[in-house]
Design an enzyme around this catalytic site. Structure first.
Site, PDB file in Angstrom:
ATOM      1  N   ASP A  41       1.312  -1.138  -0.141  1.00 24.19           N
ATOM      2  CA  ASP A  41       0.018  -0.048   0.463  1.00 24.19           C
ATOM      3  C   ASP A  41       0.919   0.775   0.568  1.00 24.19           C
ATOM      4  O   ASP A  41       2.509   1.033   0.713  1.00 24.19           O
ATOM      5  CB  ASP A  41      -0.607   0.127   1.365  1.00 24.19           C
ATOM      6  CG  ASP A  41      -1.141   0.928   1.346  1.00 24.19           C
ATOM      7  OD1 ASP A  41      -2.476   1.552   0.123  1.00 24.19           O
ATOM      8  OD2 ASP A  41      -1.522   1.233   2.763  1.00 24.19           O
ATOM      9  N   ASP A  43      -0.026   5.066   0.750  1.00 19.55           N
ATOM     10  CA  ASP A  43      -0.326   6.092   1.749  1.00 19.55           C
ATOM     11  C   ASP A  43       0.355   5.673   3.040  1.00 19.55           C
ATOM     12  O   ASP A  43      -1.068   4.561   3.010  1.00 19.55           O
ATOM     13  CB  ASP A  43      -1.311   7.025   1.948  1.00 19.55           C
ATOM     14  CG  ASP A  43      -1.443   8.596   2.373  1.00 19.55           C
ATOM     15  OD1 ASP A  43      -0.530   8.794   2.023  1.00 19.55           O
ATOM     16  OD2 ASP A  43      -2.583   8.836   2.542  1.00 19.55           O
TER      17      ASP A  43
END
Lengths: 319, 319
Positions: A41, A43
């Site tokens: 992922d 952020d």
């Protein structure tokens, strides 16, 4: 009814695991050995807002030098993989287009994976990213930004024509959503036999600016759900389509994938749903307290502070 | 999760009734005697498109002369009761504003019924009808058509201010839906403590023109559901708010209300949920075959061809 997540999850073992606490990652080398592919992922894992998280470039370099495949996931569908790559570039990260798995790409990849007929086209409720990925995949499309200024004239007897060749409606975040698009998409889903309703994601919020949370792709998808009473096929997180795609494309087992994320109920659940290993990092939204709370039933295989903790494997190797 | 229907339904007896066939209405006088109030769905009962159904004026006149209260319901929220009255007028029907229960009025009546604080205001995602009814009820509002042309400027750091005094978001059909309204409504529901999320209706389709079905209020409500992950309070059909309101306002028992409609899964179920008597008319979308199909589990108390069949009660009385 819940949305149809492509490749529905196996019954989760999370509930059973709720009583045993996730261990801190002590043997990074062992984890790395056990995985051929790392899905990150972005952020909270790679960057926070516009700031790179400490030690990320070195960690990615090390994993690459060990022959690991790296994949970066985002539910953002407004940009194509190519466009999204510029964010990495601006942070000084050397990431190729093929390593980025945006939900815009997932929609196009899904249609390719089911051999979407070449005489059919897609109606897009969304932004340029979806169109660019469809174009790249050789799939015809209409709608999108071109329909952003269209209005409906509701004079008596007004009838909206729609293209009978639309075989799929792809819905993603669209800041120029309007009634024309909603009605067009609705007609396609309701009246074209077999027309698919594909959602890039159902996220309630998106981060268009750092200053606040913005209504996400879930709003546009919710609108089409409301007017068709149909559930979408979701290709972005937490659907496991991407894991299936990677496993099939690179001929690896899903148990050889390690999902690295900062959110329990999206990233870690997404990894577990896909049958992958999971590593939680505390560099994003989840605190150790939340992870260890009795209220939390989602337990990753391990947790660590940030991905640069994986660099300890290198030290071990060179010791 | 299902939407919260204000005044949740009592367990329906429909399933148990599925084996017994609905009787044809043979004793209209008895039915009329047993009801103090008649609630009529409009399309398929009073008119079809722009054409009045045979014998309607005489039937309404007879019921009025017998001292019955008449109420006409519509989930259409784009017009106020006053505006909707013009449709009746244009068909030569003498119906007063107070007899029309549009979902725009229902939203305002609901807020009044809960003593919506006078220092709070409503944000409207919808058309003029909702605003006119709120104004009539003395409730402040913002949004609606005034926000129809607003665009979001998404420069870095952009922050959308919203009014902290918004205590309810009312969502209905809105042909000028846009991202500004979605984000504004979302911020109010998510960030203003206790802010209500009220839906005039969740209808998938509406009949803006006769030529085709149009995406209905369910699209706008679905969008806000998607961005807030909250369920709305529904005030239009099939919520039973109106029955509760009528029963309380006119001090009658709900068992003394007869709901007359042409749709099993909306009108009849709506009546049954409210604990009312129900009469199905075959002058709209439901055929006798559908009613008597083994697949149909919704059985009204009686069925008849059209509401003018009630006139037989008059003949009996004058015989």
């Amino acid at each position: 009814m819940q949305p149809v997540l492509i490749s529905a999850a196996k019954p989760s073992t999370a509930a059973a695991a709720s009583s045993c606490q996730t261990p801190f990652l002590t043997d990074a080398a062992k984890l790395i050995d056990s995985a051929k592919t790392f899905i990150f992922d972005c952020d909270g894992v790679i960057w926070k807002g516009d700031k790179l998280i400490n030690g990320v470039p070195e960690t990615l370099d090390m994993l690459r030098s060990m022959g690991k495949k790296l994949v970066f996931v985002t539910n953002n569908s407004t940009k194509s993989r190519k466009q999204y790559g510029k964010k990495f570039e601006s942070l000084g990260l050397d990431v190729t287009e093929e390593e980025i798995f945006a939900s815009s790409f997932a929609a196009a990849a899904y249609l390719k994976s089911i051999n979407f007929p070449s005489d059919k086209k897609v109606y897009v409720v969304g932004e340029a990213g979806i169109q660019l990925e469809l174009k790249q995949a050789g799939i015809s499309y209409i709608g999108g930004p071109e329909d952003g200024d269209k209005k409906i004239d509701l004079a008596p007897g007004r009838f909206m024509e729609h293209d009978q060749d639309v075989g799929a409606v792809v819905v993603g975040f669209d800041r120029n959503i309007n009634y024309y698009k909603l009605q067009y998409a609705t007609l396609c889903v309701r009246e074209n036999p077999g027309c698919l309703f594909i959602a890039t994601n159902c996220d309630a919020v998106t981060h268009l600016t750092d200053a606040q949370e913005w209504a996400g792709g879930g709003a546009m998808v919710g609108a089409i759900k409301g007017s068709t009473k149909k559930e979408p096929l979701v290709v972005g997180k937490p659907s496991t389509f991407m894991m299936d795609y990677l496993a099939s494309e690179f001929k690896i087992s899903k148990s050889e994938i390690c999902m690295v994320g900062d959110r329990l109920d999206t990233d870690i659940l997404f990894g577990q749903n896909g049958g992958c290993k999971t590593l939680l990092v505390l560099s994003g939204v989840t605190t150790l307290e939340t992870l260890q709370s009795p209220d939390n039933s989602i337990q990753p295989d391990a947790y660590t502070n940030q991905i640069s903790d994986l660099l300890s494997a290198k030290k071990v190797a060179s010791a």
